[in-house]
Motif scaffolding. Sequence first.
Motif, short mmCIF file in Angstrom:
data_model
loop_
_atom_site.label_atom_id
_atom_site.label_comp_id
_atom_site.label_asym_id
_atom_site.label_seq_id
_atom_site.Cartn_x
_atom_site.Cartn_y
_atom_site.Cartn_z
N LEU A 1 0.85 -1.19 0.00
CA LEU A 1 0.00 0.00 0.00
C LEU A 1 0.89 1.24 0.00
N ARG A 2 0.87 2.01 -1.06
CA ARG A 2 1.80 3.13 -1.20
C ARG A 2 1.14 4.45 -1.62
N LEU A 3 -0.07 4.39 -2.12
CA LEU A 3 -0.75 5.60 -2.59
C LEU A 3 -2.03 5.77 -1.79
N PHE A 4 -2.19 6.91 -1.13
CA PHE A 4 -3.37 7.09 -0.28
C PHE A 4 -3.63 8.57 -0.03
N ARG A 5 -4.89 8.86 0.27
CA ARG A 5 -5.22 10.22 0.70
C ARG A 5 -4.45 10.51 1.98
N ARG A 6 -4.00 11.73 2.10
CA ARG A 6 -3.04 12.07 3.15
C ARG A 6 -3.50 11.65 4.55
N ASP A 7 -4.78 11.79 4.86
CA ASP A 7 -5.27 11.49 6.20
C ASP A 7 -6.04 10.17 6.27
N ALA A 8 -5.91 9.34 5.23
CA ALA A 8 -6.66 8.08 5.21
C ALA A 8 -5.84 6.89 5.66
N ALA A 9 -4.54 7.07 5.87
CA ALA A 9 -3.67 5.96 6.24
C ALA A 9 -2.45 6.49 6.96
N ARG A 10 -1.74 5.57 7.61
CA ARG A 10 -0.52 5.95 8.31
C ARG A 10 0.40 4.74 8.39
N PHE A 11 1.70 4.99 8.58
CA PHE A 11 2.65 3.91 8.77
C PHE A 11 2.63 3.44 10.22
N ASN A 12 2.79 2.13 10.41
CA ASN A 12 2.93 1.63 11.78
C ASN A 12 4.32 1.97 12.31
N SER A 13 4.58 1.61 13.55
CA SER A 13 5.83 2.02 14.20
C SER A 13 6.90 0.93 14.20
N LYS A 14 6.79 -0.08 13.35
CA LYS A 14 7.78 -1.15 13.33
C LYS A 14 9.15 -0.63 12.93
N MET A 15 10.18 -1.13 13.59
CA MET A 15 11.54 -0.70 13.30
C MET A 15 11.94 -1.07 11.87
N VAL A 16 11.48 -2.22 11.41
CA VAL A 16 11.83 -2.73 10.08
C VAL A 16 10.64 -3.51 9.56
N HIS A 17 10.56 -3.67 8.25
CA HIS A 17 9.42 -4.33 7.60
C HIS A 17 8.11 -3.62 7.96
N GLU A 18 8.18 -2.30 7.99
CA GLU A 18 7.02 -1.45 8.27
C GLU A 18 6.03 -1.50 7.11
N PHE A 19 4.81 -1.09 7.36
CA PHE A 19 3.83 -1.01 6.28
C PHE A 19 2.74 -0.01 6.63
N TYR B 1 19.10 -4.91 8.90
CA TYR B 1 17.80 -5.47 9.22
C TYR B 1 17.85 -6.38 10.44
N SER B 2 18.94 -7.12 10.60
CA SER B 2 19.06 -7.99 11.77
C SER B 2 19.18 -7.14 13.04
N ALA B 3 19.92 -6.04 12.97
CA ALA B 3 20.08 -5.17 14.13
C ALA B 3 18.76 -4.50 14.50
N LEU B 4 18.06 -3.99 13.50
CA LEU B 4 16.77 -3.34 13.78
C LEU B 4 15.73 -4.37 14.23
N GLY B 5 15.75 -5.54 13.59
CA GLY B 5 14.83 -6.59 14.00
C GLY B 5 15.06 -7.01 15.44
N ALA B 6 16.33 -7.04 15.86
CA ALA B 6 16.66 -7.39 17.24
C ALA B 6 16.13 -6.34 18.20
N GLN B 7 16.27 -5.07 17.84
CA GLN B 7 15.73 -4.00 18.68
C GLN B 7 14.23 -4.15 18.85
N GLN B 8 13.56 -4.51 17.77
CA GLN B 8 12.11 -4.67 17.80
C GLN B 8 11.72 -5.88 18.65
N LEU B 9 12.46 -6.98 18.52
CA LEU B 9 12.17 -8.19 19.27
C LEU B 9 12.42 -8.00 20.76
N LYS B 10 13.41 -7.20 21.12
CA LYS B 10 13.73 -6.96 22.53
C LYS B 10 12.57 -6.31 23.28
#
Length: 254
Positions: free
Chosen positions: A130-148, A180-189
């Motif tokens: 999902l990459r195209l959206f009305r400005r206030d209709a969507a937002r990114f989640n807070s995942k360190m990596v593999h965000e969407f 990605y492994s470093a950021l993924g580790a931060q997220q898993l911690k």
Amino acid sequence: MKPTISAVIITRNEAEMLPGLLESLHFCDEIVVVDSHSDDATRDIAASFNARVIARDFNGFGDQKEFARTQAKCDWVLSLDADERVPAMLAEEILSTVAAAEYDAYRIPRLSFFLGKPFRHSGWWPDAPLRLFRRDAARFNSKMVHEFVETDRPTGTLSNHMDHFTVRSLEQALAKAHLYSALGAQQLKKTDRSVSLLSPFAHALGAFVKTYLIKRGFLGGVEGFVNAWIHGQTVFWKYMLVYADRRSEKRRQR
């Protein structure tokens, strides 16, 4: 009035890839680049394309992309990475879509390239984030990596694809795996998931089998094997970093 489009991009030392992306965004009304203190020519290149450049510390991909979204001023947001490109047919489709939009958010098919070749295996294709959206209709989640992008609105899918030059060399692939492994580790911690000495090996093996066999990465030849192996290594080090960190913490508490 004609709907307007803001392209939003996050960068860190993307002088090599950024020009190609910016050249493909000629149809956008605004380009916003949020840069994590690059020490190459990234910011100068962005400015040469009349992009609005904002310097900001990097606290994870999700946080950075969500901040970039909040800086957009146009009706629609098109979120892209520096190693992606918008071919002419996709640009035309985006313009016609926002002019008579049936949905508030759209997925865009993405064709990824691995070591210079289009790669349609290991679950990489079809891939339509999902990459195209009305400005206030969507937002990114807070995942360190593999965000969407997240939205509670119905979504559509465009017909034309963007190009994604994600892995251009083995050196770059290993550098990305390290990040990605470093950021993924931060997220898993931040979770309560149990991690033992067996976890890195079990999860790495599982990641390799899933990528190479279940998702049929073997159909990609040598590239398919390399991709699965690097993915397994990324998962291995993510869990090993967490295991080592928690083990050290227990020692300090004794």
